[in-house]
Write a protein that holds these residues in place. Structure first.
Motif, PDB file in Angstrom:
ATOM      1  N   GLY A  30      -2.201  -5.696   7.286  1.00 53.20           N
ATOM      2  CA  GLY A  30      -3.326  -4.781   7.388  1.00 53.20           C
ATOM      3  C   GLY A  30      -3.718  -4.567   8.834  1.00 53.20           C
ATOM      4  O   GLY A  30      -3.382  -5.366   9.717  1.00 53.20           O
ATOM      5  N   ASN A 114      -3.304   3.378   2.942  1.00 49.32           N
ATOM      6  CA  ASN A 114      -4.001   2.099   3.116  1.00 49.32           C
ATOM      7  C   ASN A 114      -4.902   2.143   4.349  1.00 49.32           C
ATOM      8  O   ASN A 114      -6.043   1.693   4.321  1.00 49.32           O
ATOM      9  CB  ASN A 114      -2.992   0.951   3.272  1.00 49.32           C
ATOM     10  N   GLN A 118      -8.824   1.811   4.436  1.00 46.55           N
ATOM     11  CA  GLN A 118      -9.361   0.640   5.126  1.00 46.55           C
ATOM     12  C   GLN A 118     -10.407   1.032   6.161  1.00 46.55           C
ATOM     13  O   GLN A 118     -11.455   0.406   6.259  1.00 46.55           O
ATOM     14  CB  GLN A 118      -8.220  -0.128   5.793  1.00 46.55           C
TER      15      GLN A 118
END
Length: 197
Positions: A30, A114, A118
Motif C-alpha cells: 500500500g 486501490n 486509499q
C-alpha cells in the motif's frame, strides 16, 4: 543502485530502475505501508537520489502508478491484438487475461483503484480516472469494430464489468471466477448490441 567504477550515470535508467523496484513493494504494502527510508534501502539508492528523480515520495508514487497504468494498458491491448479480428474473441481475451491475473498469488486488486480509494484525492484519484479512460478507449475500440449502435455506451457497460470483476476478485475471493462471470455478461451485452444480420 551503485554504478560500477568508470560507468556513466544514466538518469533515465536510474529513474526506471527505481520505479521497477518500488512498484511491487507499493502494490503489496500500500502507498502508506512503507516509508521513504525503507523504499530507499529496497531500491538501493539514497534519499537524495530518490528526491532528485521524483521530488518526494508522492512524486515516486505518481510515477509508479503512471508506469503501472501504461503497462496494464499495453498488456490488455496485446491480449486483444493476439485474439485476432473478431470482436467477441477480443472481448473474451480481455476477461481471460484478467482471470489469469486474478489467479496470481500476488494479486491485490487494481493498484490505481486501490490508490484512488486509499487517498481519495488528487493526484491518486486523477491517475485512477486516467487509467479507467485508457481501459475505456480499449473497450470502445472493440465495441466500434463490433458495429454496436452506440459503442460508447457499450464500452462503459463493459468497463463496469471489467472494473467490478477485479474488485470482486480482490475483495470477495469466495466468488470464484469473477472474470469469467463478467465475461459471460459482457458477451451477452455484445450480442444484444450488434446489428441484426
Amino acid at each position: 543502485m551503485p554504478v560500477p567504477k568508470g560507468s556513466t550515470l544514466d538518469p533515465d535508467r536510474t529513474r526506471a530502475a527505481i520505479i521497477d523496484t518500488a512498484m511491487p513493494i507499493l502494490y503489496e504494502r500500500g502507498l502508506d505501508g512503507v516509508g521513504v527510508a525503507e523504499l530507499c534501502t529496497a531500491v538501493g539508492v539514497s534519499k537524495e537520489t530518490l528526491y532528485r528523480h521524483f521530488g518526494s515520495k508522492e512524486g515516486l508514487i505518481e510515477a509508479v502508478l503512471e508506469a503501472r497504468s501504461e503497462r496494464v494498458t499495453r498488456w490488455l491491448a496485446a491480449a486483444v491484438e493476439a485474439a485476432g479480428a473478431d470482436p467477441a474473441d477480443q472481448l473474451t481475451a480481455v476477461f481471460d487475461a484478467l482471470a489469469e491475473w486474478h489467479a496470481e498469488p500476488a494479486f491485490r486488486g487494481c493498484a490505481l483503484l486501490n490508490a484512488g480509494a486509499q487517498h481519495h484525492g488528487a493526484p491518486e484519484l486523477d491517475l485512477a480516472g486516467r487509467h479507467l479512460e485508457r481501459r475505456l478507449a480499449l473497450l470502445a475500440g472493440i465495441a466500434t469494430r463490433a458495429g454496436a449502435a452506440d459503442p460508447g455506451a457499450l464500452a462503459r457497460q463493459w468497463l463496469v464489468l471489467v472494473t467490478g470483476c477485479t474488485v470482486v476478485a480482490d475483495q470477495h475471493p469466495g466468488t470464484r471466477h469473477a472474470a469469467r462471470l463478467a465475461r459471460d455478461a459482457a458477451l451477452t451485452l455484445l450480442a444484444a448490441a450488434r446489428p441484426a444480420p
